[in-house]
Design a protein around this motif. Structure first.
Motif, PDB file in Angstrom:
ATOM      1  N   ASN A 129       0.841  -1.204   0.000  1.00 51.06           N
ATOM      2  CA  ASN A 129       0.000   0.000   0.000  1.00 51.06           C
ATOM      3  C   ASN A 129       0.879   1.258   0.000  1.00 51.06           C
ATOM      4  O   ASN A 129       0.593   2.229   0.682  1.00 51.06           O
ATOM      5  CB  ASN A 129      -0.956   0.000   1.196  1.00 51.06           C
ATOM      6  N   GLY A 130       1.967   1.185  -0.768  1.00 48.57           N
ATOM      7  CA  GLY A 130       2.943   2.271  -0.806  1.00 48.57           C
ATOM      8  C   GLY A 130       2.564   3.382  -1.763  1.00 48.57           C
ATOM      9  O   GLY A 130       1.392   3.675  -1.989  1.00 48.57           O
ATOM     10  N   TRP A 131       3.593   3.975  -2.360  1.00 47.28           N
ATOM     11  CA  TRP A 131       3.393   5.169  -3.185  1.00 47.28           C
ATOM     12  C   TRP A 131       2.716   4.865  -4.515  1.00 47.28           C
ATOM     13  O   TRP A 131       2.078   5.731  -5.094  1.00 47.28           O
ATOM     14  CB  TRP A 131       4.741   5.845  -3.458  1.00 47.28           C
ATOM     15  N   GLY A 132       2.866   3.663  -5.001  1.00 50.04           N
ATOM     16  CA  GLY A 132       2.274   3.317  -6.284  1.00 50.04           C
ATOM     17  C   GLY A 132       3.052   3.889  -7.462  1.00 50.04           C
ATOM     18  O   GLY A 132       4.002   4.659  -7.295  1.00 50.04           O
ATOM     19  N   ILE A 133       2.644   3.492  -8.653  1.00 46.88           N
ATOM     20  CA  ILE A 133       3.321   3.921  -9.884  1.00 46.88           C
ATOM     21  C   ILE A 133       2.277   4.562 -10.799  1.00 46.88           C
ATOM     22  O   ILE A 133       1.277   3.933 -11.132  1.00 46.88           O
ATOM     23  CB  ILE A 133       3.967   2.728 -10.609  1.00 46.88           C
ATOM     24  N   PRO A 134       2.475   5.824 -11.194  1.00 45.12           N
ATOM     25  CA  PRO A 134       1.529   6.456 -12.124  1.00 45.12           C
ATOM     26  C   PRO A 134       1.389   5.641 -13.411  1.00 45.12           C
ATOM     27  O   PRO A 134       2.345   5.008 -13.871  1.00 45.12           O
ATOM     28  CB  PRO A 134       2.144   7.834 -12.393  1.00 45.12           C
ATOM     29  N   SER A 179      -0.453   6.516  -5.074  1.00 46.55           N
ATOM     30  CA  SER A 179      -0.847   6.726  -3.666  1.00 46.55           C
ATOM     31  C   SER A 179      -1.699   5.594  -3.110  1.00 46.55           C
ATOM     32  O   SER A 179      -2.177   5.689  -1.973  1.00 46.55           O
ATOM     33  CB  SER A 179      -1.605   8.055  -3.494  1.00 46.55           C
ATOM     34  N   LYS A 180      -1.890   4.504  -3.881  1.00 47.28           N
ATOM     35  CA  LYS A 180      -2.686   3.378  -3.388  1.00 47.28           C
ATOM     36  C   LYS A 180      -1.898   2.081  -3.297  1.00 47.28           C
ATOM     37  O   LYS A 180      -2.325   1.147  -2.630  1.00 47.28           O
ATOM     38  CB  LYS A 180      -3.910   3.157  -4.288  1.00 47.28           C
TER      39      LYS A 180
END
Length: 457
Positions: free
Chosen positions: A391-396, A446-447
């Motif tokens: 549940n970290g920063w995620g990748i656009p 962000s998910k």
């Protein structure tokens, strides 16, 4: 390196094709201009030839008279008298109707065609030899070998005049009708040699050829320089790869020593320190292996030493090591094992461990404190699935297709920059594909992210 040769060859061929196309277009335009000039000369020669026939006939007889008057300027009596006294329907000419029939563009052209009809009716035919002489005079300065061709109503050749045989090759002008009834037509065929074209445009052609030669020399120089740089780069790579490879031997010795210390150590604190150092050395060995794999990827096939690997045991071991390595960062790392008891996969244990460790470490690195990371092991038909979620920063979304490229790193804000080389996911994808598996990613900014690896059982 071969692709550089192909690109250079394609560039040379394209350049030569462009040059040939340019010359062909220039030649085509030149031919078009000469044919157009020949047709203009023929039209003027026809007019003069008709004038000569008229003048000879007028010497013999003065009965022929030509009157031109607009119908709107005539009185009704004049129009009636005109029709009643006309000896034949051809004695009067309606210019408006002739324009509509496209007999001519001007009044003079229409009258000329009408006069041609009168001469044909009187048996005073077009004199092709005279026409050829007049054409030669009009085409002076561009008078190549030519032949004038006379056709009948069926467009069959009935006569010719000139210094070029009708059967020889040449360039044709448009057919020009003689009269309004389409009984005869004349055409000129000219021989326009290539030498005349080359002589006409020699400066342009030489300049164009010089430009082509210069560009070709530049391409050859560029290819030679690329080859030299490539050879130098290969030497440097071999030196670096050899140095990196030599680092593995002492590190493996350190690992063996730490393992021996760990087995004989009873104190929990000392055992934890040994484990931390062992994990760090393993991490360094994994990075060295990643560098070697990525560096050799395009030149040497990966050699796999496959054995039956217990993926669940591997996951638990990595969980233990990562908990120690990232002990200073609050996190939760869990393993969910849904594999049947005794389920194994045939793979290279060292490389598979590198893959799973890299995915878990990325999940822990690219996240804030308190991140939750999960390893899920499941079986789907004849394939084993390993999913690493966080549940970290995620990748656009715009970067997700690029993350498996060599040396690529997702752009981050200054406070989220992490130390890395951009080779972990490249190595991971390469190893998985060499095992006949696949890797995919689902992520939202962000998910968090989910990396899923599947391997054949």
């Amino acid at each position: 390196m071969k692709r550089y040769y192909y690109i250079t060859v394609v560039a040379i061929v394209a350049l030569l094709c462009l040059q040939i196309s340019y010359v062909e277009n220039q030649y085509r335009d030149y031919i078009g201009q000469k044919v157009s000039l020949a047709q203009d000369a023929l039209e003027l020669a026809i007019t003069k030839e008709l004038h000569l026939r008229n003048r000879e006939q007028n010497r013999e007889s003065s009965q022929f008279r030509l009157y031109i008057k607009a119908a709107s300027d005539m009185t009704p009596q004049e129009r009636d008298s005109l029709w009643r006294h006309s000896t034949s329907p051809g004695d009067t000419l309606n210019l408006d109707s002739e324009w509509e029939k496209n007999i001519g563009k001007t009044r003079g052209e229409i009258l000329q065609q009408w006069l041609q009809d009168k001469k044909i009716e009187e048996g005073n035919m077009l004199q092709l030899a005279v026409l050829d002489s007049l054409y030669s005079l009009e085409a002076a300065g561009g008078n190549y070998r030519h032949v004038l061709l006379l056709y009948d109503a069926d467009k069959q050749l009935i006569a010719s005049a000139g210094n070029l045989q009708p059967s020889e090759k040449g360039h044709y002008s448009k057919m020009l009708d003689i009269g309004t009834k389409g009984l005869y037509a004349v055409q000129v065929k000219s021989e326009i040699p290539m030498s005349a074209f080359l002589k006409h445009l020699w400066y342009t052609l030489i300049l164009s050829a010089a430009i082509v030669v210069i560009v070709l020399l530049c391409l050859v120089f560029q290819l030679t320089e690329i080859r030299r740089k490539d050879a130098l780069l290969r030497k440097r790579e071999n030196s670096v790869n050899g140095t990196i490879h030599d680092l593995k031997a002492p590190l493996n010795g350190v690992l063996a020593m730490l393992g021996w210390f760990k087995l004989g150590e009873k104190d929990p604190m000392r055992r934890k320190v040994i484990l931390m150092n062992e994990t760090g050395v393993k991490h360094l060995v994994a990075n060295i292996e990643s560098l070697l794999i990525v560096a050799r990827k395009d030149r040497r096939k990966l050699v796999l030493r496959k054995t039956q690997v217990d993926v669940a045991a591997l996951a638990y071991r990595i969980k233990e090591e990562m908990d120690v390595t990232y002990g200073n960062k609050p996190h939760t790392l869990t393993v969910r094992n849904e594999l049947p008891e005794g389920c194994t996969v045939r793979a290279d244990a060292m490389y598979l461990e590198n893959v799973l460790r890299n995915l878990v470490e990325n999940a822990l690195k690219y996240a804030d404190e308190g991140v939750k990371v999960g390893i899920a092991l499941t079986q789907e038909a004849d394939r084993l699935s390993m999913a690493v979620s966080d549940n970290g920063w995620g990748i656009p979304a715009r970067y997700q297709k690029k993350i498996f490229r060599q040396f690529y790193q997702v752009p981050r804000e200054a406070d989220r920059l992490q130390k890395g080389y951009g080779i972990g996911l490249t190595q991971t994808k390469y190893i998985i594909e060499e095992h006949g598996g696949t890797i995919g990613v689902q992520s939202a900014e962000s998910k968090g992210s989910v990396f899923t690896v599947t391997l054949p059982l």
